[in-house]
Design a protein around this motif. Sequence first.
Motif, mmCIF file in Angstrom:
data_model
loop_
_atom_site.group_PDB
_atom_site.id
_atom_site.type_symbol
_atom_site.label_atom_id
_atom_site.label_comp_id
_atom_site.label_asym_id
_atom_site.label_seq_id
_atom_site.Cartn_x
_atom_site.Cartn_y
_atom_site.Cartn_z
ATOM 1 N N GLN A 114 0.811 -1.218 0.000
ATOM 2 C CA GLN A 114 0.000 0.000 0.000
ATOM 3 C C GLN A 114 0.851 1.277 0.000
ATOM 4 O OE1 GLN A 114 -2.832 -0.570 3.222
ATOM 5 N NE2 GLN A 114 -4.275 -1.400 1.742
ATOM 6 N N HIS A 115 1.943 1.270 -0.758
ATOM 7 C CA HIS A 115 2.794 2.446 -0.910
ATOM 8 C C HIS A 115 2.630 3.092 -2.290
ATOM 9 C CE1 HIS A 115 5.102 1.943 2.802
ATOM 10 N NE2 HIS A 115 5.060 0.645 2.562
ATOM 11 N N GLY A 116 1.730 2.565 -3.124
ATOM 12 C CA GLY A 116 1.616 3.020 -4.514
ATOM 13 C C GLY A 116 1.352 4.505 -4.661
ATOM 14 N N LEU A 117 0.312 5.018 -4.006
ATOM 15 C CA LEU A 117 0.007 6.441 -4.143
ATOM 16 C C LEU A 117 1.064 7.308 -3.483
ATOM 17 C CD1 LEU A 117 -3.873 6.594 -3.779
ATOM 18 C CD2 LEU A 117 -2.486 6.753 -5.841
ATOM 19 N N GLU A 118 1.649 6.812 -2.429
ATOM 20 C CA GLU A 118 2.755 7.520 -1.775
ATOM 21 C C GLU A 118 3.906 7.707 -2.774
ATOM 22 O OE1 GLU A 118 5.881 6.419 1.796
ATOM 23 O OE2 GLU A 118 3.942 5.410 1.760
ATOM 24 N N ILE A 119 4.215 6.657 -3.509
ATOM 25 C CA ILE A 119 5.275 6.719 -4.526
ATOM 26 C C ILE A 119 4.879 7.676 -5.648
ATOM 27 C CG2 ILE A 119 6.448 5.371 -6.331
ATOM 28 C CD1 ILE A 119 6.245 2.961 -4.333
ATOM 29 N N VAL A 120 3.658 7.548 -6.141
ATOM 30 C CA VAL A 120 3.185 8.413 -7.226
ATOM 31 C C VAL A 120 3.294 9.881 -6.816
ATOM 32 C CG1 VAL A 120 1.133 9.121 -8.541
ATOM 33 C CG2 VAL A 120 1.696 6.694 -8.314
ATOM 34 N N MET A 121 2.844 10.200 -5.627
ATOM 35 C CA MET A 121 2.874 11.587 -5.173
ATOM 36 C C MET A 121 4.314 12.095 -5.006
ATOM 37 S SD MET A 121 -0.401 11.527 -2.658
ATOM 38 C CE MET A 121 -0.370 13.258 -2.257
ATOM 39 N N ALA A 122 5.236 11.209 -4.708
ATOM 40 C CA ALA A 122 6.632 11.612 -4.524
ATOM 41 C C ALA A 122 7.333 11.921 -5.841
ATOM 42 C CB ALA A 122 7.391 10.515 -3.780
ATOM 43 N N VAL A 123 6.917 11.305 -6.931
ATOM 44 C CA VAL A 123 7.632 11.485 -8.200
ATOM 45 C C VAL A 123 6.922 12.427 -9.166
ATOM 46 C CG1 VAL A 123 8.699 9.205 -8.008
ATOM 47 C CG2 VAL A 123 6.628 9.466 -9.393
ATOM 48 N N CYS A 124 5.750 12.901 -8.806
ATOM 49 C CA CYS A 124 4.964 13.731 -9.720
ATOM 50 C C CYS A 124 5.049 15.205 -9.384
ATOM 51 C CB CYS A 124 3.507 13.292 -9.692
ATOM 52 S SG CYS A 124 3.281 11.704 -10.488
ATOM 53 N N GLN A 125 4.870 16.001 -10.416
ATOM 54 C CA GLN A 125 4.813 17.448 -10.264
ATOM 55 C C GLN A 125 3.487 17.855 -9.626
ATOM 56 O OE1 GLN A 125 4.537 19.639 -13.960
ATOM 57 N NE2 GLN A 125 5.869 21.233 -13.147
ATOM 58 N N SER A 126 2.411 17.149 -9.989
ATOM 59 C CA SER A 126 1.097 17.410 -9.392
ATOM 60 C C SER A 126 0.289 16.123 -9.360
ATOM 61 C CB SER A 126 0.349 18.500 -10.160
ATOM 62 O OG SER A 126 0.047 18.062 -11.466
ATOM 63 N N PHE A 127 -0.727 16.095 -8.492
ATOM 64 C CA PHE A 127 -1.567 14.922 -8.286
ATOM 65 C C PHE A 127 -2.949 15.421 -7.883
ATOM 66 C CE2 PHE A 127 -2.434 10.567 -7.243
ATOM 67 C CZ PHE A 127 -3.303 10.603 -6.163
ATOM 68 N N LYS A 128 -3.990 14.910 -8.557
ATOM 69 C CA LYS A 128 -5.342 15.296 -8.153
ATOM 70 C C LYS A 128 -6.306 14.142 -8.372
ATOM 71 C CE LYS A 128 -6.776 17.532 -12.445
ATOM 72 N NZ LYS A 128 -7.276 18.753 -13.066
ATOM 73 N N VAL A 129 -7.375 14.171 -7.579
ATOM 74 C CA VAL A 129 -8.433 13.175 -7.659
ATOM 75 C C VAL A 129 -9.738 13.921 -7.862
ATOM 76 C CG1 VAL A 129 -9.644 11.337 -6.440
ATOM 77 C CG2 VAL A 129 -7.199 11.637 -6.081
ATOM 78 N N GLN A 130 -10.523 13.486 -8.846
ATOM 79 C CA GLN A 130 -11.819 14.086 -9.127
ATOM 80 C C GLN A 130 -12.886 13.020 -9.083
ATOM 81 O OE1 GLN A 130 -10.341 15.915 -12.981
ATOM 82 N NE2 GLN A 130 -12.115 17.185 -12.489
ATOM 83 N N ARG A 131 -13.920 13.260 -8.305
ATOM 84 C CA ARG A 131 -15.070 12.373 -8.326
ATOM 85 C C ARG A 131 -15.894 12.731 -9.558
ATOM 86 N NH1 ARG A 131 -16.943 11.963 -2.623
ATOM 87 N NH2 ARG A 131 -16.092 9.898 -2.371
ATOM 88 N N GLU A 132 -16.357 11.735 -10.288
ATOM 89 C CA GLU A 132 -17.161 11.934 -11.497
ATOM 90 C C GLU A 132 -18.591 11.477 -11.211
ATOM 91 O OE1 GLU A 132 -15.874 12.943 -14.626
ATOM 92 O OE2 GLU A 132 -13.972 13.347 -13.630
ATOM 93 N N LEU A 133 -19.519 11.748 -12.139
ATOM 94 C CA LEU A 133 -20.879 11.233 -11.974
ATOM 95 C C LEU A 133 -20.856 9.721 -11.843
ATOM 96 C CD1 LEU A 133 -22.906 13.424 -14.492
ATOM 97 C CD2 LEU A 133 -22.941 13.508 -11.996
ATOM 98 N N VAL A 134 -19.985 9.099 -12.630
ATOM 99 C CA VAL A 134 -19.755 7.658 -12.518
ATOM 100 C C VAL A 134 -18.270 7.475 -12.277
ATOM 101 C CG1 VAL A 134 -19.822 5.443 -13.713
ATOM 102 C CG2 VAL A 134 -21.645 7.108 -14.101
ATOM 103 N N GLY A 135 -17.893 7.026 -11.108
ATOM 104 C CA GLY A 135 -16.502 6.726 -10.809
ATOM 105 C C GLY A 135 -15.685 7.935 -10.407
ATOM 106 N N LYS A 136 -14.385 7.826 -10.663
ATOM 107 C CA LYS A 136 -13.450 8.896 -10.326
ATOM 108 C C LYS A 136 -12.334 8.929 -11.347
ATOM 109 C CE LYS A 136 -10.837 5.950 -7.216
ATOM 110 N NZ LYS A 136 -11.722 4.830 -7.379
ATOM 111 N N ARG A 137 -11.611 10.031 -11.339
ATOM 112 C CA ARG A 137 -10.496 10.261 -12.249
ATOM 113 C C ARG A 137 -9.305 10.708 -11.407
ATOM 114 N NH1 ARG A 137 -11.427 10.568 -17.564
ATOM 115 N NH2 ARG A 137 -13.649 10.829 -17.344
ATOM 116 N N ILE A 138 -8.170 10.031 -11.581
ATOM 117 C CA ILE A 138 -6.944 10.408 -10.879
ATOM 118 C C ILE A 138 -5.944 10.865 -11.934
ATOM 119 C CG2 ILE A 138 -5.028 9.593 -9.444
ATOM 120 C CD1 ILE A 138 -6.990 7.592 -8.208
ATOM 121 N N THR A 139 -5.362 12.053 -11.717
ATOM 122 C CA THR A 139 -4.416 12.624 -12.668
ATOM 123 C C THR A 139 -3.112 12.962 -11.963
ATOM 124 O OG1 THR A 139 -6.234 13.575 -13.939
ATOM 125 C CG2 THR A 139 -4.033 14.482 -14.350
#
Length: 157
Positions: A114-139
């Motif tokens: 369970q370190h995946g998002l921790e790793i992603v956030m460490a190597v990215c310039q930006s990180f965001k999560v959006q809830r959609e009408l159906v599901g979600k979008r992570i960028t």
Amino acid sequence: MDQIAGDGGRTSLFSGGFSVSEAFEGSEAIAAARGLARSFLTDAQAVHGLPVSGRAMGMVQLVVSELVTNARKYAPGPCLLTMQVEGGVVEVTVWDSSTALPAVLGPDPGRVGQHGLEIVMAVCQSFKVQRELVGKRITAAVVLVDDPGDDVAGRRA
């Protein structure tokens, strides 16, 4: 592996950027998504003449792998991977059908997994999560080249 969008959905954008989208479902989705990322960035270099550092190539594949893994693990049905390059940055977006937002856990060297998002956030310039009408979008956004001042690609300033 079931790749739902046939030819990778490659698109040129008017503002000089370009993108690719593909839906994945099945146990081989993660490897196929990494392959799509590698191919997309190779095209960014060869076809579009953009510089892509080796580190950025690896970081984008890592981000794709982690985000698609989470989508396949925690959401039913297919997931949609979109990568878009514009302004020296590649945005990696993964949509899935679950409305549950991801739990971003703090660093814990004693925790196994369970370190995946921790790793992603460490190597990215930006990180965001959006809830959609159906599901979600992570960028997550990764810069394509290392900074001349020795800041490595993908790291936050």
